[in-house]
Design a protein around this motif. Structure first.
Motif, PDB file in Angstrom:
ATOM      1  N   GLN A 141       5.415   0.187 -13.488  1.00  0.00           N
ATOM      2  CA  GLN A 141       4.792   0.935 -14.582  1.00  0.00           C
ATOM      3  C   GLN A 141       4.192   0.042 -15.665  1.00  0.00           C
ATOM      4  N   LEU A 142       4.542  -1.237 -15.659  1.00  0.00           N
ATOM      5  CA  LEU A 142       4.068  -2.137 -16.708  1.00  0.00           C
ATOM      6  C   LEU A 142       3.021  -3.095 -16.138  1.00  0.00           C
ATOM      7  N   PRO A 143       1.907  -3.282 -16.831  1.00  0.00           N
ATOM      8  CA  PRO A 143       0.788  -4.059 -16.263  1.00  0.00           C
ATOM      9  C   PRO A 143       1.168  -5.444 -15.756  1.00  0.00           C
ATOM     10  N   ALA A 144       1.887  -6.239 -16.553  1.00  0.00           N
ATOM     11  CA  ALA A 144       2.190  -7.609 -16.142  1.00  0.00           C
ATOM     12  C   ALA A 144       3.125  -7.638 -14.936  1.00  0.00           C
ATOM     13  N   SER A 145       4.223  -6.888 -15.008  1.00  0.00           N
ATOM     14  CA  SER A 145       5.171  -6.888 -13.891  1.00  0.00           C
ATOM     15  C   SER A 145       4.574  -6.188 -12.665  1.00  0.00           C
ATOM     16  N   ARG A 146       3.656  -5.268 -12.894  1.00  0.00           N
ATOM     17  CA  ARG A 146       2.977  -4.600 -11.781  1.00  0.00           C
ATOM     18  C   ARG A 146       2.195  -5.618 -10.950  1.00  0.00           C
ATOM     19  N   GLN A 147       1.544  -6.568 -11.628  1.00  0.00           N
ATOM     20  CA  GLN A 147       0.800  -7.602 -10.913  1.00  0.00           C
ATOM     21  C   GLN A 147       1.735  -8.520 -10.127  1.00  0.00           C
ATOM     22  N   LEU A 148       2.893  -8.816 -10.703  1.00  0.00           N
ATOM     23  CA  LEU A 148       3.868  -9.645  -9.985  1.00  0.00           C
ATOM     24  C   LEU A 148       4.390  -8.916  -8.750  1.00  0.00           C
ATOM     25  N   LEU A 149       4.617  -7.614  -8.887  1.00  0.00           N
ATOM     26  CA  LEU A 149       5.075  -6.827  -7.747  1.00  0.00           C
ATOM     27  C   LEU A 149       4.019  -6.825  -6.644  1.00  0.00           C
ATOM     28  N   ARG A 150       2.775  -6.780  -7.024  1.00  0.00           N
ATOM     29  CA  ARG A 150       1.676  -6.823  -6.050  1.00  0.00           C
ATOM     30  C   ARG A 150       1.693  -8.150  -5.288  1.00  0.00           C
ATOM     31  N   ARG A 151       1.931  -9.241  -6.021  1.00  0.00           N
ATOM     32  CA  ARG A 151       2.010 -10.552  -5.367  1.00  0.00           C
ATOM     33  C   ARG A 151       3.181 -10.610  -4.396  1.00  0.00           C
ATOM     34  N   ILE A 152       4.298 -10.018  -4.763  1.00  0.00           N
ATOM     35  CA  ILE A 152       5.465  -9.993  -3.870  1.00  0.00           C
ATOM     36  C   ILE A 152       5.128  -9.237  -2.590  1.00  0.00           C
ATOM     37  N   GLY A 153       4.432  -8.122  -2.733  1.00  0.00           N
ATOM     38  CA  GLY A 153       4.026  -7.352  -1.560  1.00  0.00           C
ATOM     39  C   GLY A 153       3.113  -8.130  -0.635  1.00  0.00           C
ATOM     40  N   GLU A 154       2.210  -8.928  -1.210  1.00  0.00           N
ATOM     41  CA  GLU A 154       1.281  -9.715  -0.401  1.00  0.00           C
ATOM     42  C   GLU A 154       1.981 -10.873   0.307  1.00  0.00           C
ATOM     43  N   GLY A 155       3.085 -11.366  -0.291  1.00  0.00           N
ATOM     44  CA  GLY A 155       3.747 -12.534   0.275  1.00  0.00           C
ATOM     45  C   GLY A 155       4.828 -12.216   1.293  1.00  0.00           C
ATOM     46  N   THR A 156       5.191 -10.963   1.433  1.00  0.00           N
ATOM     47  CA  THR A 156       6.277 -10.586   2.338  1.00  0.00           C
ATOM     48  C   THR A 156       5.742  -9.767   3.512  1.00  0.00           C
ATOM     49  N   ASP A 157       6.547  -9.658   4.558  1.00  0.00           N
ATOM     50  CA  ASP A 157       6.161  -8.850   5.707  1.00  0.00           C
ATOM     51  C   ASP A 157       6.497  -7.373   5.502  1.00  0.00           C
ATOM     52  N   THR A 158       7.599  -7.126   4.825  1.00  0.00           N
ATOM     53  CA  THR A 158       8.061  -5.756   4.619  1.00  0.00           C
ATOM     54  C   THR A 158       8.740  -5.643   3.267  1.00  0.00           C
ATOM     55  N   ILE A 159       8.412  -4.597   2.529  1.00  0.00           N
ATOM     56  CA  ILE A 159       9.172  -4.223   1.343  1.00  0.00           C
ATOM     57  C   ILE A 159       9.915  -2.943   1.684  1.00  0.00           C
ATOM     58  N   THR A 160      11.202  -2.950   1.481  1.00  0.00           N
ATOM     59  CA  THR A 160      11.985  -1.756   1.784  1.00  0.00           C
ATOM     60  C   THR A 160      12.169  -0.916   0.519  1.00  0.00           C
ATOM     61  N   TYR A 161      12.451   0.354   0.713  1.00  0.00           N
ATOM     62  CA  TYR A 161      12.638   1.263  -0.425  1.00  0.00           C
ATOM     63  C   TYR A 161      13.836   2.161  -0.159  1.00  0.00           C
ATOM     64  N   LEU A 162      14.388   2.721  -1.235  1.00  0.00           N
ATOM     65  CA  LEU A 162      15.585   3.552  -1.128  1.00  0.00           C
ATOM     66  C   LEU A 162      15.263   4.975  -0.694  1.00  0.00           C
ATOM     67  N   GLY A 163      14.252   5.558  -1.315  1.00  0.00           N
ATOM     68  CA  GLY A 163      13.910   6.951  -1.046  1.00  0.00           C
ATOM     69  C   GLY A 163      12.489   7.231  -1.493  1.00  0.00           C
ATOM     70  N   GLU A 164      12.075   8.472  -1.398  1.00  0.00           N
ATOM     71  CA  GLU A 164      10.688   8.825  -1.650  1.00  0.00           C
ATOM     72  C   GLU A 164      10.275   8.533  -3.090  1.00  0.00           C
ATOM     73  N   TYR A 165      11.166   8.750  -4.039  1.00  0.00           N
ATOM     74  CA  TYR A 165      10.802   8.492  -5.431  1.00  0.00           C
ATOM     75  C   TYR A 165      10.430   7.021  -5.626  1.00  0.00           C
ATOM     76  N   THR A 166      11.321   6.110  -5.216  1.00  0.00           N
ATOM     77  CA  THR A 166      11.034   4.698  -5.418  1.00  0.00           C
ATOM     78  C   THR A 166       9.851   4.247  -4.559  1.00  0.00           C
ATOM     79  N   ARG A 167       9.714   4.799  -3.364  1.00  0.00           N
ATOM     80  CA  ARG A 167       8.569   4.418  -2.519  1.00  0.00           C
ATOM     81  C   ARG A 167       7.248   4.731  -3.210  1.00  0.00           C
ATOM     82  N   SER A 168       7.113   5.934  -3.731  1.00  0.00           N
ATOM     83  CA  SER A 168       5.844   6.346  -4.321  1.00  0.00           C
ATOM     84  C   SER A 168       5.509   5.523  -5.559  1.00  0.00           C
TER      85      SER A 168
END
Length: 393
Positions: A141-168
């Motif tokens: 939800q926060l611009p700076a950390s959102r960009q870091l999360l995007r980088r994590i997604g690009e660097g990994t093969d799979t990001i896992t999630y707990l349920g539909e809320y966190t996935r979305s």
């Protein structure tokens, strides 16, 4: 060494996994229990855990050393109490990857440690999995950390999630490709430990609650969990069920405020605080209840949110109906109307109404408890979820 034996050794080495995490026992908490339970179900000879130190001082060091010595796999502790993706920590992770011949990496929490993924990939990691919990939904939800999360997604093969809320929420911060690689991996429940005959009668006897209807809440005492909502709901509950008692299990910084609230509300005689209890006694404390309730709520504009709520599933495994709050992914741990109900986490009146309905109807409690137990056995067993992790790695 013969060529066949050499290939066998190389194959074994290629399947070794390095877990990188801040969340590992003896540090207490739900994420810590999640990672430990998963680690215990992987091949111990093919596993290395790189974790932060629990806490400084002799007592913390002794507890950590004793815990690590009991594990069937290798645990390497960093000197810091909080791993961050600094150059030093990244170098150490790379050294461990190479030293132990690990071919896969599992980040116990994607943010922020997942930022080390490119360095570990360059060092030879073939599969990198990063697990998300509730806090990554806040990052999204926060611009700076959102960009870091995007980088994590690009660097990994799979990001896992707990349920539909966190996935979305998390998927909205990722590239379409990374979002498409997301896989559900929630924590599980040990149905052999949490079960209807877990020893609740002994806890009731110890606390002098043998003949009273008990509403139990097992959780860390922090504002998000909603123990204050239960206390505020208690006058309405007592008006219909005069001998009911609220059993609050767990420790935390909110305890003093909760005790004061109980006194101000005039219900102190109907509230029991156990403080933190040993892990071995936790199933029995669930079993001491007739109803489990934790009306959690989202706080701080969505930054403080419930990722899933494993306590609801542990209660269901114990055969209790549950009353859950509507924060984040908590509703994912309840079949609303079948294993319990979801209420607004900041609504004492709604909470009281559902709890009274359950306390007044033994057949309803039994039906919901039995359905919850069956649901845990069908979907939430550790062995099922550990197999999913093995496939990802």
């Amino acid at each position: 060494m013969g060529r066949g034996k050499e290939c066998s050794v190389l194959s074994a080495a290629m399947h070794k996994t390095l877990i990188v995490t801040n969340d590992f026992p003896p540090r207490p908490g739900g994420i810590q229990a999640f990672l430990h339970n998963m680690a215990l179900r992987l091949d111990p000879g093919q596993l290395v855990v790189y974790a932060s130190t629990w806490k400084r001082g002799r007592e913390g060091a002794e507890a950590t050393a004793a815990f690590d010595a009991e594990q069937p796999f290798t645990v390497v502790r960093d000197r810091t109490t909080m791993l961050l993706p600094t150059p030093r920590v990244t170098r150490r992770a790379v050294e461990l990857l190479r030293e132990h011949g690990c071919a896969s990496v599992w980040f116990g929490a994607a943010a922020p440690l997942g930022l080390m993924a490119p360095a570990l990939r360059k060092a030879g990691a073939r599969r990198i999995v990063a697990t998300t919990h509730g806090h990554e939904a806040g990052w999204a939800q926060l611009p700076a950390s959102r960009q870091l999360l995007r980088r994590i997604g690009e660097g990994t093969d799979t990001i896992t999630y707990l349920g539909e809320y966190t996935r979305s929420r998390i998927a909205s911060a990722l590239t379409p490709q990374a979002a498409g690689r997301m896989v559900q991996l929630p924590p599980g429940v040990d149905e052999k430990t949490f079960h209807p005959g877990s020893g609740g009668d002994e806890i009731r006897d110890r606390l002098g609650l043998s003949d009273r209807p008990v509403v139990v809440c097992v959780s860390r005492l922090v504002p998000r969990k909603g123990q204050d909502t239960l206390i505020l709901a208690l006058p309405a509950i007592l008006a219909k069920v005069p001998d009911a008692v609220l059993l609050i299990v767990g420790g935390g910084p909110y305890e003093k405020d909760l005790r004061r609230l109980a006194a101000e509300t005039g219900v102190s005689d109907s509230v029991r605080f156990t403080g933190a209890v040993p892990w071995s006694e936790l199933p029995a404390h669930y079993g001491a209840g007739d109803v489990f309730a934790m009306p959690c709520r989202t706080r701080r504009g969505g930054l403080d949110v419930e990722g899933l709520g494993i306590v609801y599933l542990e209660a269901s495994a114990t055969g209790l109906p549950v009353v859950a709050g509507d924060s984040g992914g908590a509703p994912d741990a309840v079949l609303d109307g079948e294993t319990g109900w979801v209420v607004r986490g900041n609504a004492p009146e709604d909470t009281a109404e559902r709890i009274v309905a359950l306390l007044d109807d033994p057949r309803l409690r039994q039906r919901m408890g039995e359905r919850g137990r069956a649901w845990v056995e069908e979907k939430w067993r550790w062995d099922l979820l550990a197999e999913r992790l093995r496939e990802l790695l």
